[in-house]
Design a protein around this motif. Sequence first.
Motif, PDB file in Angstrom:
ATOM      1  N   LEU A 191       0.430  -1.511  -0.157  1.00 39.64           N
ATOM      2  CA  LEU A 191      -0.057  -0.411  -0.025  1.00 39.64           C
ATOM      3  C   LEU A 191       0.608   1.088   0.297  1.00 39.64           C
ATOM      4  CD1 LEU A 191      -3.325  -0.802   2.266  1.00 39.64           C
ATOM      5  CD2 LEU A 191      -3.051  -0.767   0.259  1.00 39.64           C
ATOM      6  N   GLY A 192       2.830   0.983  -0.451  1.00 41.56           N
ATOM      7  CA  GLY A 192       3.127   2.297  -0.577  1.00 41.56           C
ATOM      8  C   GLY A 192       3.908   3.255   1.097  1.00 41.56           C
ATOM      9  N   GLY A 193       3.402   1.513   1.713  1.00 48.06           N
ATOM     10  CA  GLY A 193       4.659   1.609   2.874  1.00 48.06           C
ATOM     11  C   GLY A 193       5.718   0.974   3.328  1.00 48.06           C
ATOM     12  N   VAL A 194       6.123   1.497   4.200  1.00 43.08           N
ATOM     13  CA  VAL A 194       7.269   0.980   5.178  1.00 43.08           C
ATOM     14  C   VAL A 194       6.818  -0.712   4.601  1.00 43.08           C
ATOM     15  CG1 VAL A 194       9.432   0.495   6.802  1.00 43.08           C
ATOM     16  CG2 VAL A 194       7.933   2.130   6.560  1.00 43.08           C
ATOM     17  N   PRO A 195       8.390  -2.101   4.538  1.00 43.44           N
ATOM     18  CA  PRO A 195       7.898  -3.361   4.582  1.00 43.44           C
ATOM     19  C   PRO A 195       7.883  -4.037   6.010  1.00 43.44           C
ATOM     20  CG  PRO A 195      10.017  -2.004   3.552  1.00 43.44           C
ATOM     21  CD  PRO A 195       9.168  -1.235   4.410  1.00 43.44           C
ATOM     22  N   LEU A 216      -5.205  19.554   3.793  1.00 42.30           N
ATOM     23  CA  LEU A 216      -5.738  20.504   4.226  1.00 42.30           C
ATOM     24  C   LEU A 216      -6.840  19.219   4.863  1.00 42.30           C
ATOM     25  CD1 LEU A 216      -8.174  22.947   5.493  1.00 42.30           C
ATOM     26  CD2 LEU A 216      -8.873  22.081   3.200  1.00 42.30           C
ATOM     27  N   VAL A 217      -7.073  18.063   4.718  1.00 45.63           N
ATOM     28  CA  VAL A 217      -7.229  16.813   5.388  1.00 45.63           C
ATOM     29  C   VAL A 217      -5.988  16.102   4.779  1.00 45.63           C
ATOM     30  CG1 VAL A 217      -8.817  15.094   5.531  1.00 45.63           C
ATOM     31  CG2 VAL A 217     -10.062  16.918   5.411  1.00 45.63           C
ATOM     32  N   PRO A 218      -5.239  15.120   5.412  1.00 40.15           N
ATOM     33  CA  PRO A 218      -4.468  14.474   5.202  1.00 40.15           C
ATOM     34  C   PRO A 218      -4.731  13.241   4.879  1.00 40.15           C
ATOM     35  CG  PRO A 218      -4.653  14.148   7.386  1.00 40.15           C
ATOM     36  CD  PRO A 218      -5.544  15.613   7.110  1.00 40.15           C
ATOM     37  N   VAL A 219      -5.426  12.980   3.777  1.00 40.70           N
ATOM     38  CA  VAL A 219      -6.570  11.739   2.974  1.00 40.70           C
ATOM     39  C   VAL A 219      -5.653  10.784   3.230  1.00 40.70           C
ATOM     40  CG1 VAL A 219      -7.172  10.508   1.123  1.00 40.70           C
ATOM     41  CG2 VAL A 219      -7.415  13.169   1.787  1.00 40.70           C
ATOM     42  N   GLU A 220      -3.957  10.171   3.054  1.00 45.05           N
ATOM     43  CA  GLU A 220      -2.876   9.351   2.866  1.00 45.05           C
ATOM     44  C   GLU A 220      -2.852   8.729   3.949  1.00 45.05           C
ATOM     45  OE1 GLU A 220      -0.652  12.888   3.965  1.00 45.05           O
ATOM     46  OE2 GLU A 220      -2.293  12.379   2.325  1.00 45.05           O
ATOM     47  N   LYS A 221      -2.878   9.307   5.276  1.00 46.20           N
ATOM     48  CA  LYS A 221      -3.382   9.338   6.992  1.00 46.20           C
ATOM     49  C   LYS A 221      -4.292   8.315   7.581  1.00 46.20           C
ATOM     50  CE  LYS A 221      -0.258   9.052   8.347  1.00 46.20           C
ATOM     51  NZ  LYS A 221       1.006   7.929   8.941  1.00 46.20           N
ATOM     52  N   PHE A 222      -4.911   8.207   6.487  1.00 44.09           N
ATOM     53  CA  PHE A 222      -6.698   7.395   6.574  1.00 44.09           C
ATOM     54  C   PHE A 222      -6.401   5.965   5.865  1.00 44.09           C
ATOM     55  CE2 PHE A 222      -7.849  11.780   7.460  1.00 44.09           C
ATOM     56  CZ  PHE A 222      -9.196  11.185   8.607  1.00 44.09           C
ATOM     57  N   TYR A 262      -7.129  14.282  -5.163  1.00 41.86           N
ATOM     58  CA  TYR A 262      -6.893  13.314  -4.699  1.00 41.86           C
ATOM     59  C   TYR A 262      -6.017  11.944  -5.411  1.00 41.86           C
ATOM     60  CZ  TYR A 262      -3.866  10.338  -0.945  1.00 41.86           C
ATOM     61  OH  TYR A 262      -2.856   9.803  -0.690  1.00 41.86           O
ATOM     62  N   ASN A 263      -4.311  12.053  -5.328  1.00 44.33           N
ATOM     63  CA  ASN A 263      -4.169  11.717  -6.220  1.00 44.33           C
ATOM     64  C   ASN A 263      -2.778  10.955  -5.209  1.00 44.33           C
ATOM     65  OD1 ASN A 263      -1.587  10.743  -7.342  1.00 44.33           O
ATOM     66  ND2 ASN A 263      -1.383  12.167  -9.004  1.00 44.33           N
ATOM     67  N   PRO A 264      -3.606   9.673  -5.391  1.00 45.77           N
ATOM     68  CA  PRO A 264      -3.013   8.236  -4.340  1.00 45.77           C
ATOM     69  C   PRO A 264      -1.521   8.299  -4.363  1.00 45.77           C
ATOM     70  CG  PRO A 264      -4.914   7.415  -5.817  1.00 45.77           C
ATOM     71  CD  PRO A 264      -4.335   9.284  -5.763  1.00 45.77           C
ATOM     72  N   VAL A 265      -1.167   8.803  -5.976  1.00 47.73           N
ATOM     73  CA  VAL A 265       0.054   8.313  -6.194  1.00 47.73           C
ATOM     74  C   VAL A 265       1.494   9.057  -5.128  1.00 47.73           C
ATOM     75  CG1 VAL A 265       1.993   7.923  -8.383  1.00 47.73           C
ATOM     76  CG2 VAL A 265      -0.389   7.011  -8.113  1.00 47.73           C
ATOM     77  N   SER A 266       0.694   9.838  -5.785  1.00 45.14           N
ATOM     78  CA  SER A 266       1.502  11.723  -4.679  1.00 45.14           C
ATOM     79  C   SER A 266       1.327  11.569  -3.606  1.00 45.14           C
ATOM     80  CB  SER A 266       1.390  13.022  -5.493  1.00 45.14           C
ATOM     81  OG  SER A 266       0.517  13.634  -6.064  1.00 45.14           O
TER      82      SER A 266
END
Length: 662
Positions: A303-307, A514-520, A606-610
């Motif tokens: 999901l794009g995070g730390v392994p 404004l809303v940290p979507v990536e952290k949800f 929201y751009n899920p890649v960037s």
Amino acid sequence: MKISVNRLSGPYYPLVVMALLMLAILSFSRVGLFIWQYERVAAAADILPLLLQGIRADLILVGLWLVLPVLLAPALATAGNINRWRSFCHGWALLGLTVIIFIELSTPQFILQYDIRPNRLYVEYLKYPREVFSTLWHGFRAMLLAGIMLTAVLLVLSNRVLRSAKNHTFAYRNRTLWLSWPLVVCLVFAMVRSTTDHRPANPAFFAVTGDAMVNSLVISSPYSVLYAIYSLRHEANASEVYGKLSRQQIVSDALDWPWLQQLQFDENYPTSHFHQATRPRARPLNLVIVLEESLGATFVESLGGVPVTPELEKLKQQGWWFENMYATGTRSVRGIEAVVSGFMPTPAQSVVKLSLAQQHFYTLGSALAEQGYHTSFVYGGEAHFDNMRAFFTGNGFDEVIDMPKIDKPVFVGSWGASDEDLFRTADQHLQQMHAAGKPFFSLIFSSSNHEPFEFPDGRISLHEQPKNTVNNAVKYADYALGQFIAQAKQSAYWQDTIFLIVADHDNRVYGDNLVPVEKFHIPALILGPDIEAKNISPVASQIDLAPTLLSLLGISAQTPLIGRDFSRDASSPGRALLQFDQYFALMEDKDLTILRPQQAPVHAVYNPVSRRLTTSTQPVSATQQSRALAQVLLPSLLYREQLYRNPLPPDCNDCQLAQALP
């Protein structure tokens, strides 16, 4: 003729000195925070206007602290009571400065954790001093001791200034006091209100940038905390800060989703309907929900995070893997209300902690108890934390197994027994339930991935040094989860059980969106004996899990759940509901409608890649605003009127209660 400040201010001189001290400390703190976060502040707006707005916000706080002594002045500040008045002002000022200095000094650590100034979380955690102190002592001992020492030093220096003011107060006549008092009252009123607009200024008034953290830096931390306390007292109507709709429009717009179109809703209970399971079974399956503390997409490589979740990465190949699952909030209790109750988020506290939801509030526990299930909550810490025990036992959970009931734990940290102790206890409990021949539902809530990140030695190869970091704690939590699922597969109950593994929220909520979507963004996985492996790609919300699980269990029943049943359709576009502090966002694919208190909503993409959220200058249409507003007003309405439950049958034992409640 030269007129000194103390002569000019007369009886109010100690208060003037106090006000100037407070303004100086708050401004110095803000400048320091601006320097620390310079890149984000500079990217969000011009710095000088923000600093000036900060002084304006500080005047509100100072004005609030002046209210009591100013109102008492006509009685206490008379010439005959001069010494008592000076002592009172000195003590009141010292108390105010203690609060301001301590909260401001604790602000950097709070920002590191939550990417925002201290807010309602700061207040809520004070209810659990043992857990909070243990976390601070084991995880932030140096910071805690340094903060206490620096607070003491600053208070000593401030006290010297206040004593000087106390000893040099100019003599005055009572007539001077009484004639000047109305003017001082007007001045304090103007400071507190800060504007001639219809509404007085509040934290939303100073939200002038697209970065929520920068907006929070404009105001002060004590003001933010005081406003949070004020808001807690008015939570019943908290959702209306975004605007109002008629009751009919709230229900109509909130239920206008494709997966709800064919349902027949109860006339008196707006969301109650009959849920038809997509997988009818001769004998409904058991259900185990593993709610993983703070295990966001941040820690999942795919999901794009730390392994650091190798066990979860293996398991996702064996069941339904939600690629775009989003939490409804940033607290554990928010995740609980969404996963266990399917309840939508509001700016108010989670219903887990609110009084009107402590009984007769729909949960999977109450729903499955009606179907003859034994229901339980298994937790490694103390179940009273965040009011979980009361909420669960009042809403359908038969049994609570927490720290005192865990036999001979191999490791106990600040937040209770380790995850391997938790899962060992849970496995023993599930085996007992299966042997008894009764269907069961168990909610298992982990806690090892929680600051100060304590876990037993020798279990994992550390991802990094030192040991007690979030990445290592997540890797240990993943290890314990893998061990549990491996054990479950060898147990007799595996063939009769559906498992859901899902995070309550991510760990730290930060970012300049404004809303940290990536952290949800969180992982979610459904496993079971006949659950085929597949990836589910549409945007999904935690509130979609409960109806999906009921279908997979084979349960057809009356329910107020309005989430999406992914067993019916796993490919069409979805939506997510995100509550971040005072912002509410309706996310449909990549488009977000963001509601703000006392401000116009904004549209963002929201751009899920960037992982970037780009706000638009185009106004949100009235139709879309109403659509988003309905999503947050409906749960508020359902809570206030106690309608998030099914209609009670006329011959039930609670007939009098049913008639008494709406």
